[in-house]
Design a protein around this motif. Structure first.
Motif, PDB file in Angstrom:
ATOM      1  N   ALA A  68      73.597  -2.495  45.584  1.00 46.17           N
ATOM      2  CA  ALA A  68      73.911  -1.699  46.774  1.00 46.17           C
ATOM      3  C   ALA A  68      75.383  -1.875  47.114  1.00 46.17           C
ATOM      4  O   ALA A  68      75.832  -2.995  47.398  1.00 46.17           O
ATOM      5  CB  ALA A  68      73.037  -2.122  47.945  1.00 46.17           C
ATOM      6  N   TYR A  69      76.126  -0.769  47.114  1.00 47.31           N
ATOM      7  CA  TYR A  69      77.578  -0.854  47.274  1.00 47.31           C
ATOM      8  C   TYR A  69      78.090   0.134  48.314  1.00 47.31           C
ATOM      9  O   TYR A  69      77.510   1.202  48.531  1.00 47.31           O
ATOM     10  CB  TYR A  69      78.279  -0.597  45.945  1.00 47.31           C
ATOM     11  N   LEU A  70      79.198  -0.254  48.932  1.00 45.83           N
ATOM     12  CA  LEU A  70      79.909   0.575  49.893  1.00 45.83           C
ATOM     13  C   LEU A  70      81.372   0.608  49.483  1.00 45.83           C
ATOM     14  O   LEU A  70      81.957  -0.428  49.145  1.00 45.83           O
ATOM     15  CB  LEU A  70      79.774  -0.014  51.302  1.00 45.83           C
ATOM     16  N   TYR A  71      81.977   1.806  49.530  1.00 47.41           N
ATOM     17  CA  TYR A  71      83.403   1.981  49.234  1.00 47.41           C
ATOM     18  C   TYR A  71      84.083   2.443  50.521  1.00 47.41           C
ATOM     19  O   TYR A  71      83.644   3.422  51.134  1.00 47.41           O
ATOM     20  CB  TYR A  71      83.598   2.985  48.106  1.00 47.41           C
ATOM     21  N   GLY A 109      79.710  12.076  56.668  1.00 44.62           N
ATOM     22  CA  GLY A 109      80.989  12.771  56.752  1.00 44.62           C
ATOM     23  C   GLY A 109      81.792  12.686  55.467  1.00 44.62           C
ATOM     24  O   GLY A 109      81.333  12.173  54.449  1.00 44.62           O
ATOM     25  N   ILE A 110      83.013  13.211  55.538  1.00 50.63           N
ATOM     26  CA  ILE A 110      83.901  13.202  54.369  1.00 50.63           C
ATOM     27  C   ILE A 110      84.381  11.782  54.116  1.00 50.63           C
ATOM     28  O   ILE A 110      84.870  11.101  55.021  1.00 50.63           O
ATOM     29  CB  ILE A 110      85.101  14.138  54.582  1.00 50.63           C
ATOM     30  N   ALA A 111      84.235  11.356  52.867  1.00 52.54           N
ATOM     31  CA  ALA A 111      84.676  10.008  52.488  1.00 52.54           C
ATOM     32  C   ALA A 111      86.106  10.021  51.970  1.00 52.54           C
ATOM     33  O   ALA A 111      86.931   9.183  52.354  1.00 52.54           O
ATOM     34  CB  ALA A 111      83.743   9.429  51.432  1.00 52.54           C
ATOM     35  N   PHE A 156      84.640  14.749  48.692  1.00 56.15           N
ATOM     36  CA  PHE A 156      83.480  13.897  48.434  1.00 56.15           C
ATOM     37  C   PHE A 156      82.944  13.391  49.770  1.00 56.15           C
ATOM     38  O   PHE A 156      83.672  12.793  50.560  1.00 56.15           O
ATOM     39  CB  PHE A 156      83.844  12.736  47.515  1.00 56.15           C
ATOM     40  N   ASN A 157      81.665  13.675  49.994  1.00 58.90           N
ATOM     41  CA  ASN A 157      80.991  13.278  51.225  1.00 58.90           C
ATOM     42  C   ASN A 157      80.193  11.994  51.002  1.00 58.90           C
ATOM     43  O   ASN A 157      79.753  11.712  49.882  1.00 58.90           O
ATOM     44  CB  ASN A 157      80.047  14.394  51.685  1.00 58.90           C
ATOM     45  N   ARG A 158      80.002  11.239  52.090  1.00 55.02           N
ATOM     46  CA  ARG A 158      79.250   9.983  51.988  1.00 55.02           C
ATOM     47  C   ARG A 158      77.876  10.131  52.626  1.00 55.02           C
ATOM     48  O   ARG A 158      77.747  10.655  53.737  1.00 55.02           O
ATOM     49  CB  ARG A 158      80.015   8.835  52.648  1.00 55.02           C
TER      50      ARG A 158
END
Length: 281
Positions: free
Chosen positions: A150-153, A223-225, A189-191
């Motif tokens: 599980a990752y978050l950028y 939203g937009i990442a 790219f959306n998140r």
């Protein structure tokens, strides 16, 4: 609007042949010639010089050439020996063309051999180079609430908040450079957060985002990442996407050489392909 242009060439010490205008469905974002120009030129003592005149409905400020070592297009700046030397013959502050200083067998010679023939592929371009456009760092955090996958950028501001307030997210370091504003040639790219596994995320371009909104209610849009080059543009470094087999709907994004390492050593991650292109270094 489709670009209209004319190109003609002069050469000092070689013969040009096999002149091709390569057009593709997904052309390179900065190209002003709807694709790439490929030709062969004979070399004298390992070198060739070709003067290209460009007459189009857009002004160019760079020339890109394909690098066989990193498999991407890059600005072909003139370094005194090789490169694209832009010229303005009538002193009107607009370039008329470039002088290509080429070397036989270099990384910009498609056959890679010092054999008296240089094969070159490139294009006239406008806009800013990827290193200027993609200048916002993204950092990778692993959610330690899960054993794997599980990752978050996050960008710089969000990263500061994560470090201060979310100790379950373990920072793994810099991931890649993107843009936080729309630019020519970039896509959005959306998140999305996967509510089945809170704290795991998916980053999707607009077409995939539409499908997610319609078919996967467990993914909540946040939203937009960021903005990056689309896959296949060959303008920046390839970022690949893996889905975790242990946490379905959780994703890992990697560049080389990590991509090869994940493929070879982590069978719990399934490679889904190239996600986008960003700058890694």
């Amino acid at each position: 609007m489709i670009d209209e242009f004319n190109i003609h060439a002069d050469f000092n010490n070689g013969i040009i042949n096999s002149w091709h205008h390569i057009q593709e469905e997904s052309t390179h974002p900065l190209s002003l010639i709807n694709g790439e120009l490929e030709f062969r030129v004979t070399a004298t003592e390992g070198e060739a010089e070709v003067k290209l005149y460009f007459d189009g409905n857009h002004e160019f400020n760079r020339y890109y050439i394909f690098n066989t070592q990193n498999q991407r297009y890059e600005v072909f700046d003139f370094n005194g020996d090789t490169g694209a030397e832009l010229f303005d013959e009538d002193d009107d502050s607009n370039y008329e063309g470039v002088i290509l200083h080429l070397q036989d067998g270099s990384e910009h010679d498609l056959d890679g051999a010092r054999n008296g023939v240089i094969i070159k592929r490139g294009f006239f371009a406008g806009g800013n180079p990827p290193e200027t456009v993609l200048n916002k760092p993204m950092y990778r955090f692993r959610n330690s609430d899960y054993d794997t996958g599980a990752y978050l950028y996050a960008g710089e501001i969000e990263s500061e908040s994560i470090r201060e307030n979310y100790p379950n997210f373990v920072e793994e370091g810099f991931a890649f450079y993107v843009s936080t504003t729309p630019q020519d040639g970039l896509i959005t790219f959306n998140r999305f957060q996967n509510l089945d596994y809170p704290g795991s995320y998916l980053y999707a371009e607009e077409t995939e985002s539409e499908s997610i909104r319609e078919n996967y209610p467990n993914f909540v849009e946040e939203g937009i990442a960021f903005y990056a080059y689309p896959q296949g543009s060959q303008m920046a470094d390839v970022i690949s996407r893996f889905q975790s087999n242990d946490l379905l709907g959780s994703y890992l994004y990697t560049s080389e050489p990590e991509t090869d390492n994940v493929i070879s050593n982590y069978a719990n991650f399934n490679l889904e392909g190239i996600a986008f292109e960003a700058v890694v270094a």
